[in-house]
Design an enzyme around this catalytic site. Structure first.
Site, PDB file in Angstrom:
ATOM      1  N   HIS A 126       0.871  -1.182   0.000  1.00 36.80           N
ATOM      2  CA  HIS A 126       0.000   0.000   0.000  1.00 36.80           C
ATOM      3  C   HIS A 126       0.912   1.238   0.000  1.00 36.80           C
ATOM      4  CE1 HIS A 126      -2.853   2.885   1.851  1.00 36.80           C
ATOM      5  NE2 HIS A 126      -3.815   2.060   1.519  1.00 36.80           N
ATOM      6  N   ASP A 203       2.912  -4.401   8.043  1.00 35.64           N
ATOM      7  CA  ASP A 203       1.695  -3.612   7.859  1.00 35.64           C
ATOM      8  C   ASP A 203       0.532  -4.583   8.038  1.00 35.64           C
ATOM      9  OD1 ASP A 203      -0.608  -2.469   6.910  1.00 35.64           O
ATOM     10  OD2 ASP A 203       0.260  -1.688   5.056  1.00 35.64           O
ATOM     11  N   GLN A 206      -4.690  -5.177   6.998  1.00 29.80           N
ATOM     12  CA  GLN A 206      -5.689  -6.101   6.448  1.00 29.80           C
ATOM     13  C   GLN A 206      -5.649  -7.484   7.103  1.00 29.80           C
ATOM     14  OE1 GLN A 206      -8.087  -5.244   4.414  1.00 29.80           O
ATOM     15  NE2 GLN A 206      -7.345  -3.201   3.869  1.00 29.80           N
ATOM     16  N   LYS A 229     -10.677  -0.606  10.683  1.00 25.52           N
ATOM     17  CA  LYS A 229     -10.814  -1.782   9.816  1.00 25.52           C
ATOM     18  C   LYS A 229     -11.211  -3.016  10.615  1.00 25.52           C
ATOM     19  CE  LYS A 229      -7.496  -0.089   6.432  1.00 25.52           C
ATOM     20  NZ  LYS A 229      -8.258   0.289   5.244  1.00 25.52           N
ATOM     21  N   CYS A 367      -4.692   2.435  -3.690  1.00 23.90           N
ATOM     22  CA  CYS A 367      -3.456   2.931  -3.066  1.00 23.90           C
ATOM     23  C   CYS A 367      -2.305   1.952  -3.269  1.00 23.90           C
ATOM     24  CB  CYS A 367      -3.636   3.211  -1.580  1.00 23.90           C
ATOM     25  SG  CYS A 367      -4.868   4.450  -1.232  1.00 23.90           S
TER      26      CYS A 367
HETATM   27  N1  PMP Z   1      -2.037  -0.657   4.611  1.00 25.46           N
HETATM   28  C1  PMP Z   1      -2.992  -1.391   4.035  1.00 25.46           C
HETATM   29  C2  PMP Z   1      -2.637  -2.756   3.534  1.00 25.46           C
HETATM   30  C3  PMP Z   1      -4.279  -0.905   3.902  1.00 25.46           C
HETATM   31  O1  PMP Z   1      -5.224  -1.643   3.324  1.00 25.46           O
HETATM   32  C4  PMP Z   1      -4.575   0.395   4.398  1.00 25.46           C
HETATM   33  C5  PMP Z   1      -5.964   0.979   4.274  1.00 25.46           C
HETATM   34  N2  PMP Z   1      -6.506   0.905   2.991  1.00 25.46           N
HETATM   35  C6  PMP Z   1      -3.558   1.117   5.010  1.00 25.46           C
HETATM   36  C7  PMP Z   1      -2.310   0.565   5.095  1.00 25.46           C
HETATM   37  C8  PMP Z   1      -3.792   2.474   5.550  1.00 25.46           C
HETATM   38  O2  PMP Z   1      -4.638   2.439   6.660  1.00 25.46           O
HETATM   39  P1  PMP Z   1      -5.205   3.782   7.271  1.00 25.46           P
HETATM   40  O3  PMP Z   1      -5.808   4.538   6.132  1.00 25.46           O
HETATM   41  O4  PMP Z   1      -6.226   3.319   8.264  1.00 25.46           O
HETATM   42  O5  PMP Z   1      -4.072   4.507   7.899  1.00 25.46           O
END
Ligand code: PMP
Length: 408
Positions: A126, A203, A206, A229, A367
């Protein structure tokens, strides 16, 4: 609790939003990878605390402040047990995964990264696990090394091993892909990094909602995730870090709460975890977050995982029946996320038409533009499942996708 007791009807009754309609159609919410809906108990925690406890934490001698502090610190302990961290000193509250990784990049970068040092990430990351490291490329002259992935969307482990050299200082890789659904072999990857004396950051945005995570068992050095999440409120997240690393890292932001004493000659910093938590924390959010963790724990992560696996397997099987369907991400080990494209239909057209049929999915690059580039596509449609989704909702998705396909 066994699966028979995993009563989807009762569970859905806990989430009032799932009853609403959009465009006169029942809402089918399949954008859980972006954010999950909230059970009543989480929203109640917010109103209850504002109505009966609200006071700033850590600094008041009065009753309410002490009560708010107790709740806030109990939430830290709740997070600690949820991921089995060794100590609450290792649980840093942040605004989310993104801020957690930025904290790590900034503070670990300040302490341990110098010109010519290398950080390993993967192609499927991401943007929030790419850009903070790129900022360090610009600021400190470090170099990003990128693990390639296969066409199926799995990490090339042979290539991963080859990336280590005497300049490698950190690996930062996602546990579960928000696009491909791939569950990366994080335990094995951590073991390999440690063989090279390199720490490993995960990270976990998910993974935390779907898999029971034990940071000590994984031997992760850092683990980042977001409350929203996992059925909690927005604006709260966690950076887990092993104490011996956090101890040696400088503060991320300066201000109240993170200091011991301040003078114009010399300021000393607070202990862990407060050293990394400048300013008034979102103490209401942390209470609600703890409620969300109670909620999923009561259901049982293993039951949630089994339910979501059944949904995902069924959805994959049914989606594959649709002509011109291309599933993006065919990893052996996968989570509750399915990305796909149908023929030449642009993902945003498909997503918009699905929306008119009541189906909420995500479309676009998610993203993860480097990943889109690797897969040779502009974007995907993504359906991502949660503990409250049903087989009927999968049927509704499949029927709607097929209907849109026939329109084109
Ligand atoms: N890493 C991953 C794999 C994600 O899916 C996301 C959220 N789409 C994020 C980081 C970022 O999370 P947040 O927007 O809650 O900071």
């Amino acid at each position: 609790m066994n699966n028979r007791m995993y009563s989807i009807e009762h569970i859905r009754a806990d989430f009032p939003i799932l009853d609403r309609q959009v465009y006169g159609k029942p809402l089918v919410y399949l954008d859980n990878g972006a954010t999950t809906q909230k059970p009543r108990t989480v929203v109640d925690a917010i109103t209850e605390e504002y109505y009966s406890v609200n006071a700033n934490v850590h600094r008041g001698v009065h009753f309410l402040s002490q009560e708010a502090t107790r709740l806030h610190e109990a939430s830290r302990e709740r997070v600690r047990t949820f991921i089995n961290a060794a100590s609450t000193n290792e649980i840093i509250f942040t605004r989310g995964t993104t801020e957690a990784i930025n904290l790590l990049a900034s503070s670990f970068g300040e302490a341990f990264l110098h010109e010519g040092d290398e950080v390993i990430v993967s192609t499927m990351e991401h943007h929030s696990n790419i850009v903070p490291w790129q900022l360090l490329e610009a600021r400190k002259g470090i170099k990003l090394r990128v693990i390639p992935i296969t066409d199926r969307g799995e990490i090339c482990m042979d290539e991963y091993v080859k990336l280590f050299n005497e300049h490698t200082r950190l690996v930062s890789v996602m546990h579960v892909s928000n696009v491909l659904g791939t569950v990366n072999p994080i335990r094995e990857m951590i073991r390999i990094a440690h063989e090279h004396d390199v720490p490993f950051a995960v990270d976990g945005a998910q993974s935390i909602p779907h898999i029971a995570v034990d940071v000590q068992d994984l031997d992760a050095d850092f683990y980042a995730f977001s409350a929203h999440k996992v059925y909690g409120p927005t604006g709260i997240g966690v950076l887990y870090g092993k104490e011996h690393w956090l101890d040696r890292m400088p503060p991320y932001q300066g201000g109240g709460e993170m200091i011991q004493t301040v003078s114009f000659e010399r300021t000393t910093f607070n202990e862990l975890p407060f050293k990394f938590e400048a300013g008034t924390p979102d103490y209401i959010g942390t209470t609600a977050f703890a409620r969300a963790l109670d909620y999923v724990s009561a259901l049982g992560m293993e039951h949630i995982a089994a339910h979501e696996k059944a949904l995902t397997d069924y959805a994959l099987q049914r989606l594959r029946e649709i002509p011109a369907m291309r599933i993006i991400g065919e990893a052996e080990e996968r989570g509750a996320v399915i990305s796909f494209n149908v023929g030449n239909i642009h993902p945003s057209d498909l997503g918009t038409l699905l929306d008119r049929l009541g189906i909420a999915v995500r479309t676009g690059h998610h993203c993860a533009q480097p990943l889109m580039h690797r897969m040779g596509i502009p974007g995907t449609v993504r359906a991502s499942f949660a503990l409250y989704n049903t087989m009927e909702e999968v049927d509704a998705l499949v029927a709607a996708v097929d209907r849109v396909r026939k329109m084109f």
